[in-house]
Write a protein that holds these residues in place. Sequence first.
Motif, PDB file in Angstrom:
ATOM      1  N   LEU A  25      -4.105  -7.448 -11.308  1.00  0.00           N
ATOM      2  CA  LEU A  25      -3.367  -7.758  -9.756  1.00  0.00           C
ATOM      3  C   LEU A  25      -2.249  -7.007  -9.374  1.00  0.00           C
ATOM      4  O   LEU A  25      -2.009  -6.898  -8.343  1.00  0.00           O
ATOM      5  CB  LEU A  25      -3.218  -9.352  -9.649  1.00  0.00           C
ATOM      6  CG  LEU A  25      -4.330 -10.046  -9.462  1.00  0.00           C
ATOM      7  CD1 LEU A  25      -3.880 -11.719  -9.727  1.00  0.00           C
ATOM      8  CD2 LEU A  25      -5.139  -9.921  -8.256  1.00  0.00           C
ATOM      9  N   THR A  26      -1.821  -6.420 -10.402  1.00  0.00           N
ATOM     10  CA  THR A  26      -0.424  -5.509 -10.357  1.00  0.00           C
ATOM     11  C   THR A  26      -0.370  -4.386 -10.973  1.00  0.00           C
ATOM     12  O   THR A  26       0.534  -3.589 -10.694  1.00  0.00           O
ATOM     13  CB  THR A  26       0.671  -6.645 -11.217  1.00  0.00           C
ATOM     14  OG1 THR A  26       0.319  -6.456 -12.538  1.00  0.00           O
ATOM     15  CG2 THR A  26       0.862  -8.091 -10.694  1.00  0.00           C
ATOM     16  N   SER A  27      -1.512  -3.840 -11.579  1.00  0.00           N
ATOM     17  CA  SER A  27      -1.508  -2.182 -12.185  1.00  0.00           C
ATOM     18  C   SER A  27      -1.651  -1.279 -11.099  1.00  0.00           C
ATOM     19  O   SER A  27      -2.978  -0.971 -10.932  1.00  0.00           O
ATOM     20  CB  SER A  27      -2.202  -2.338 -13.300  1.00  0.00           C
ATOM     21  OG  SER A  27      -1.872  -3.102 -14.212  1.00  0.00           O
ATOM     22  N   PHE A  28      -0.797  -1.008 -10.183  1.00  0.00           N
ATOM     23  CA  PHE A  28      -0.894   0.185  -9.276  1.00  0.00           C
ATOM     24  C   PHE A  28      -0.496   1.536 -10.091  1.00  0.00           C
ATOM     25  O   PHE A  28       0.064   1.481 -11.045  1.00  0.00           O
ATOM     26  CB  PHE A  28       0.103  -0.178  -8.201  1.00  0.00           C
ATOM     27  CG  PHE A  28      -0.395  -1.200  -7.208  1.00  0.00           C
ATOM     28  CD1 PHE A  28      -1.113  -1.070  -6.288  1.00  0.00           C
ATOM     29  CD2 PHE A  28       0.244  -2.533  -7.613  1.00  0.00           C
ATOM     30  CE1 PHE A  28      -1.383  -1.866  -5.216  1.00  0.00           C
ATOM     31  CE2 PHE A  28      -0.059  -3.383  -6.627  1.00  0.00           C
ATOM     32  CZ  PHE A  28      -1.099  -3.266  -5.397  1.00  0.00           C
ATOM     33  N   GLY A  29      -1.048   2.720  -9.475  1.00  0.00           N
ATOM     34  CA  GLY A  29      -0.541   3.843  -9.796  1.00  0.00           C
ATOM     35  C   GLY A  29      -1.636   4.844 -10.726  1.00  0.00           C
ATOM     36  O   GLY A  29      -0.817   5.749 -11.199  1.00  0.00           O
ATOM     37  N   GLY A  30      -2.448   4.433 -11.117  1.00  0.00           N
ATOM     38  CA  GLY A  30      -3.466   5.233 -12.000  1.00  0.00           C
ATOM     39  C   GLY A  30      -3.394   4.915 -13.109  1.00  0.00           C
ATOM     40  O   GLY A  30      -2.756   4.098 -13.781  1.00  0.00           O
ATOM     41  N   PRO A  31      -4.407   5.667 -13.898  1.00  0.00           N
ATOM     42  CA  PRO A  31      -4.597   5.295 -15.457  1.00  0.00           C
ATOM     43  C   PRO A  31      -3.587   5.328 -16.393  1.00  0.00           C
ATOM     44  O   PRO A  31      -3.183   4.950 -17.291  1.00  0.00           O
ATOM     45  CB  PRO A  31      -5.945   6.379 -15.942  1.00  0.00           C
ATOM     46  CG  PRO A  31      -5.921   7.400 -14.846  1.00  0.00           C
ATOM     47  CD  PRO A  31      -5.397   6.659 -13.501  1.00  0.00           C
ATOM     48  N   ILE A  32      -2.559   6.538 -16.300  1.00  0.00           N
ATOM     49  CA  ILE A  32      -1.283   6.769 -17.044  1.00  0.00           C
ATOM     50  C   ILE A  32      -0.379   5.440 -16.815  1.00  0.00           C
ATOM     51  O   ILE A  32       0.139   5.003 -17.816  1.00  0.00           O
ATOM     52  CB  ILE A  32      -0.593   7.990 -16.621  1.00  0.00           C
ATOM     53  CG1 ILE A  32      -1.708   9.238 -16.838  1.00  0.00           C
ATOM     54  CG2 ILE A  32       0.483   8.214 -17.560  1.00  0.00           C
ATOM     55  CD1 ILE A  32      -2.193   9.234 -18.497  1.00  0.00           C
TER      56      ILE A  32
END
Length: 400
Positions: A25-32
Motif C-alpha cells: 500500500l505504501t511502496s511507490f517509486g519502482g523496484p529500486i
Amino acid sequence: MQEQVTGAHQGTPAEVFAAFLKLGLTSFGGPIAHLGYFRDELVVRRKWIDEAGYADLVALCQFLPGPASSQVGFALGLLRGGPLGALAAWAAFTLPSALLLIIFAMAATAFDGPIGTGLLHGLKIVAVAVVAQAVWGMAKSLTPDRERASIALAAVLIVVFAAGAIGQIAAITFGGLAGLLLCRNGPVAGSTHLTFRVTRPVGIICLAAFFVLLGVLPIVAAVSHSWALFDAFYRSGSLVFGGGHVVLPLLQAEVVAPGWVSNDAFLAGYGAAQAVPGPLFTFAAYLGAVMGPAPISILGAGICLVAIFLPGFLLLVGALPFWDSFRKRPLAQAAMRGANAAVVGILGAALYSPVWTSAVSNPNDFALALTAFILLVVWKAPPWIVVVASAIGGASLQLL
C-alpha cells in the motif's frame, strides 16, 4: 518442502501477509525504491534476515529474469513463513496495485469528451518521461564502457529490423553471447552465502517446470483465448532482464500487435501504472481487464497477473540451491553483463516506438513530456505526482 535461514525465527503466513500488505500500500517509486522499503521494514526493523543475506538475495534476483523486487519479497516470505508465506507475500504486495489498475481499466471506457481524451493523452505522455528515465538510469549503470554501449546499439538494430518478440529474444541472446567475448573484465562476485535450505531436487523440479511451460504453452495456446493469454504473459515474464520497465516492449509485442489491446489503451494504462504502489508487473492485470467486459475482464486480469509472475518465481526457487557456485563463474557474469546491455538497447528502441511515436505529435506534447522528465530526473518528484500533473496537463492542452 522447508526453506529457512540459519538463525532465523519462523513466522506465520498471516504475519507475512500483514507486513507485505503495508508495503504493497505504501511502496511507490519502482523496484529500486521497493528494495529500500523492504530493507527498512524487514531487515532493520523486523530482522527477518541479516544485511549480508539480504544483499546476496537481491543480487540473485537482479541476476534472474523477472520482477526483482517481487522476487525478493517472495523469497523473504518463503524464508519467514514457508511456501504459504511466499504466496502471502506475493498476494499482499501485488493485489493493491492490481485492483486499482483493474478499476482503472473498467472505468477507462467512461473517459469520453475532450477532458477524458486529454487525461488519457496525458497518461500516454508521462509514459514517455518514465521510459526515458529508465533508459537514462539503466544506460549509466549497465552500459558504462564502449563494449556494452556497442552491444546496446546492436540490440537496437536487431529489434528495429526484427520486430516483435522474435527480435527481442534475438537481441538478448546476442547480448549474452557478445558478453562472453567482450565483458569478462567486470567485478568479481562477493563471498556472502545464501542460507536458504531449498534442496537440489526441488530446485531442479522448478527449473524443469519453467522450461516445460515455456515449450508447451505455445502449443496449447491454440486451444482457447485463455491459454493464448497465459502463454503471451508467461513468455513476457520469462524474458524481463534489468527491471520492470523492460516488460513494456515485450508486452506491446504480445498484446498490441495481435489487436488484443489498442496502442492508445496500452500506453494510457502504462502511464496509470506509474501512479500506484507495488510492482510494475501489475500492469498485466490492467491489460487483462481492458480486453473485455466483466466478468471476462476479471478472469483475464487474473490469468495475466499469475502468468507474468510465475516464471520469475519458478526460476528463483530453482536457482536457490545452485546460486552460490554459479554466480562466481566468470563466464556466467560476463554473459549477464552483455544481456543487461542488450536490455538497454531494447528499451531504448521502445522509447521511440511505440512510446514516443504514439504520444508526441506536436510541440505542446513535447513540452509536457520534457517537463515530466525533468520533474522525475532532476527534481526527483514522486512518480504518482508526475502522473497526476501530466494527466491534468493533457486535459488542459485538449481544452485549449
